[in-house]
Design an enzyme around this catalytic site. Sequence first.
Site, PDB file in Angstrom:
ATOM      1  N   ARG A  57       0.832  -1.214   0.000  1.00 11.38           N
ATOM      2  CA  ARG A  57       0.000   0.000   0.000  1.00 11.38           C
ATOM      3  C   ARG A  57       0.863   1.259   0.000  1.00 11.38           C
ATOM      4  NH1 ARG A  57      -3.405   2.754   4.147  1.00 11.38           N
ATOM      5  NH2 ARG A  57      -5.199   3.611   3.034  1.00 11.38           N
ATOM      6  N   HIS A  61       0.514   4.250  -2.699  1.00  8.48           N
ATOM      7  CA  HIS A  61       0.261   5.642  -2.320  1.00  8.48           C
ATOM      8  C   HIS A  61       1.395   6.549  -2.779  1.00  8.48           C
ATOM      9  CE1 HIS A  61      -3.259   5.581   0.664  1.00  8.48           C
ATOM     10  NE2 HIS A  61      -3.260   4.420   0.022  1.00  8.48           N
ATOM     11  N   GLY A  67       3.989  10.584  -8.558  1.00 10.89           N
ATOM     12  CA  GLY A  67       4.763   9.519  -9.184  1.00 10.89           C
ATOM     13  C   GLY A  67       5.583   8.748  -8.166  1.00 10.89           C
ATOM     14  N   ASN A  89      -3.619   9.442   4.463  1.00 18.68           N
ATOM     15  CA  ASN A  89      -2.502   8.529   4.694  1.00 18.68           C
ATOM     16  C   ASN A  89      -2.265   8.174   6.152  1.00 18.68           C
ATOM     17  OD1 ASN A  89      -1.638   8.166   1.998  1.00 18.68           O
ATOM     18  ND2 ASN A  89      -0.555  10.124   2.030  1.00 18.68           N
ATOM     19  N   HIS A 188      -6.298  -5.746  -2.292  1.00 20.18           N
ATOM     20  CA  HIS A 188      -7.129  -5.758  -1.091  1.00 20.18           C
ATOM     21  C   HIS A 188      -7.351  -7.172  -0.567  1.00 20.18           C
ATOM     22  CE1 HIS A 188      -9.135  -1.544  -1.752  1.00 20.18           C
ATOM     23  NE2 HIS A 188      -7.844  -1.486  -1.473  1.00 20.18           N
ATOM     24  N   ASP A 252      -4.084 -13.951  -2.904  1.00 20.02           N
ATOM     25  CA  ASP A 252      -4.836 -14.897  -3.702  1.00 20.02           C
ATOM     26  C   ASP A 252      -6.060 -14.203  -4.307  1.00 20.02           C
ATOM     27  OD1 ASP A 252      -6.690 -14.634  -1.641  1.00 20.02           O
ATOM     28  OD2 ASP A 252      -6.180 -16.550  -0.711  1.00 20.02           O
TER      29      ASP A 252
END
Length: 324
Positions: A57, A61, A67, A89, A188, A252
């Site tokens: 993550r 972010h 970039g 954040n 996720h 998965d």
Amino acid sequence: MKSIVGLLVMLSFLASFEAQLQVGFYSHSCPWAESIVREEVKRAYAINTGIAPGLVRLHFHDCFIRGCDASVLIDSTTNNTAEKDSPANNPSLRGFEVIDSAKKRIEAKCKKTVSCADILAFAARDSVKITKGLYYNVPAGRRDGRISLTADAFPNLPGPQLTVDMLTQSFSSKGLTQDDMVTLSGAHTIGRSHCTSITQINDRLYNFNGTNGPDPTLNATYAAQLRQACPQGSSDTTSVVPMDPQTPSETDTKYYANILASKGLFTADQTLMTDATTLAAVKMYAKNKLVWLNKFAAAMVKMGNIGVLTGTDGEIRLNCRVIN
């Protein structure tokens, strides 16, 4: 299978060519770099498995704001509030200490050679692998940015309340396709979310769109479980729930199966059911784990190419938290 592998190789090559990034960029200047990062990820993961989704993550972010330039790692100062301290954040981002540890060890061997942006990209890749995803080569050669502004966070990060059209536009603005968006949303499948993301930012449990009830697209049994874990009106920022209640520590395709069962945690997850094209992709990934694993690896390489600084642009930070 050959076509899948070919796609992965092709996207890796295109990303490398367009951004002047190279696989094995540090093979001569700092051949220990990638192994050091891998060791630090393993060390942290052994203590807390939540570090792996945190690093994936963190990379996401970073890339979506200015970039992939490690601007998300920069600390705030008395004169500037950095992007890591935006409510978008903080307090949800984690893994900074892993990057710090890797950077310290690398600097001891290769002074001012390996960028924080590359360390973060390596750490995200190693986090995917350690959670049973596929290993993929990371083209490197990124340099670090010198600007980090809290105001840049909300306009650039796709929030949990977005519709499929909004998500498509958000990813398109970064040079990513709708298929990339569906593929990368599968991240996720690991990690946890703060309860506030589903009870305050977009209340799916208690007063969805002013209905005084839960989001009707949410499985009733799952909604009841979430309400038990996330009490109404609570502002406790430490309460969390797994984003994939089946296998929260494994990369998965249970994420896609959850969406088909109306158990997507965020509106931005469940909305993938509302578009014929994205729904078809969700169904395919739910049934074909290897297809998704390969496409996810390719999409991570492509995402890691967003807005990179190369050559003489930017800098190589000595400390990932502070510009030189």
